[in-house]
Write a protein that holds these residues in place. Structure first.
Motif, short mmCIF file in Angstrom:
data_model
loop_
_atom_site.label_atom_id
_atom_site.label_comp_id
_atom_site.label_asym_id
_atom_site.label_seq_id
_atom_site.Cartn_x
_atom_site.Cartn_y
_atom_site.Cartn_z
N ASP A 83 0.81 4.31 -2.54
CA ASP A 83 0.74 5.72 -2.14
C ASP A 83 1.80 6.54 -2.87
N SER A 121 -4.64 -0.47 6.64
CA SER A 121 -3.98 -0.34 7.95
C SER A 121 -4.68 -1.12 9.05
N GLN A 128 0.84 -1.20 0.00
CA GLN A 128 0.00 0.00 0.00
C GLN A 128 0.87 1.25 0.00
N ASP A 136 -7.90 1.75 2.67
CA ASP A 136 -6.73 1.72 3.53
C ASP A 136 -6.66 0.37 4.23
N THR A 148 -10.11 5.30 -1.86
CA THR A 148 -9.22 5.69 -0.77
C THR A 148 -9.07 4.54 0.22
#
Length: 239
Positions: A21, A210, A17, A208, A206
């Motif tokens: 980015d 995480s 990721q 993510d 968007t």
């Protein structure tokens, strides 16, 4: 020219990721520069200039797209390796005969033999679930699948019920596969910008990873790649 901080085939989904980015930043940087100067060119000239400017980014995009798909495959490979230990096999004819005898005993037990079609499946499953991992159990499970008494999904469920490690590996693989799709969606957005510079990269997805369980697990994707700690456009003398 920019230099990679490391070259490896082992990475986590978080690291992938991060690379996406960086690529997003790069492509949008080139896009803004292109937008400011495109009036200096004809329509065809601007298209050619954009293609030339983003040549390296296109290669990077294709590579990251394949890497992300390989990561999900690697996650399932870990689960498959554990599955193999739960389904040991043997070429010993004696063991095969023992498995056939065990299958016959299960089939002849009253709770199986006297059950109707709907109950028979659950009765067989309950009996097989009592067995410990062994070549005999593997042969019985294969026989049940071959005869249509049990599907592959049911075998997986039995294995997951009997092994915490396999159950956890399955769940991690499923998370990895789902999260990988989210990263691939982001890469699709970058691809749209590379094809159409008027579209800002990242405005559609968007996602993510995480907070996705297991996103920090490092796996061997089988593909060696260059990794960067900062966006390429920010590196000294980057082209």
């Amino acid at each position: 020219m920019f230099r990679p901080t490391k070259t490896t085939s082992r990475m986590s989904l978080l690291e992938l990721q991060q690379q996406v980015d960086h690529l997003t930043t790069d492509v949008n940087y080139f896009r803004e520069k292109h937008d400011a100067k495109k009036s200096d060119y004809s329509h065809e000239g601007a298209k050619k200039r954009w293609a030339e400017t983003t040549t390296a980014s296109r290669l990077r995009w294709a590579h990251l797209t394949e890497l992300t798909a390989q990561y999900a495959t690697a996650a399932y490979a870990d689960a498959d390796a554990i599955r193999d230990t739960l389904l040991p096999t043997t070429d010993d004819p004696t063991a095969q005969l023992a498995a056939e005898a065990a299958f016959t005993r299960i089939s002849q037990r009253p709770q199986v033999a006297n059950a109707d079609a709907g109950e028979r499946f659950e009765a067989i499953r309950a009996e097989v679930a009592k067995l410990a991992p062994s070549p005999t159990r593997t042969l019985i499970l294969n026989e049940l699948v071959d005869r249509g008494d049990m599907g592959a999904d049911t075998v997986d469920a039995i294995l997951a019920e009997s092994s915490d490690e396999y159950r956890a590996a399955q769940k991690t693989a499923q998370y990895a596969a789902a999260a990988s799709q989210g990263v691939l969606a982001r890469l699709k957005g970058i691809g749209q910008t590379l094809d159409h510079p008027e579209v800002k990269s990242g405005q559609f997805s968007t996602f993510d990873v995480s907070n996705v369980p297991g996103a920090d697990v490092v796996r061997d994707t089988g593909m060696v790649t260059d990794m960067f700690d900062v966006p390429q456009t920010y590196l000294p003398n980057a082209s």
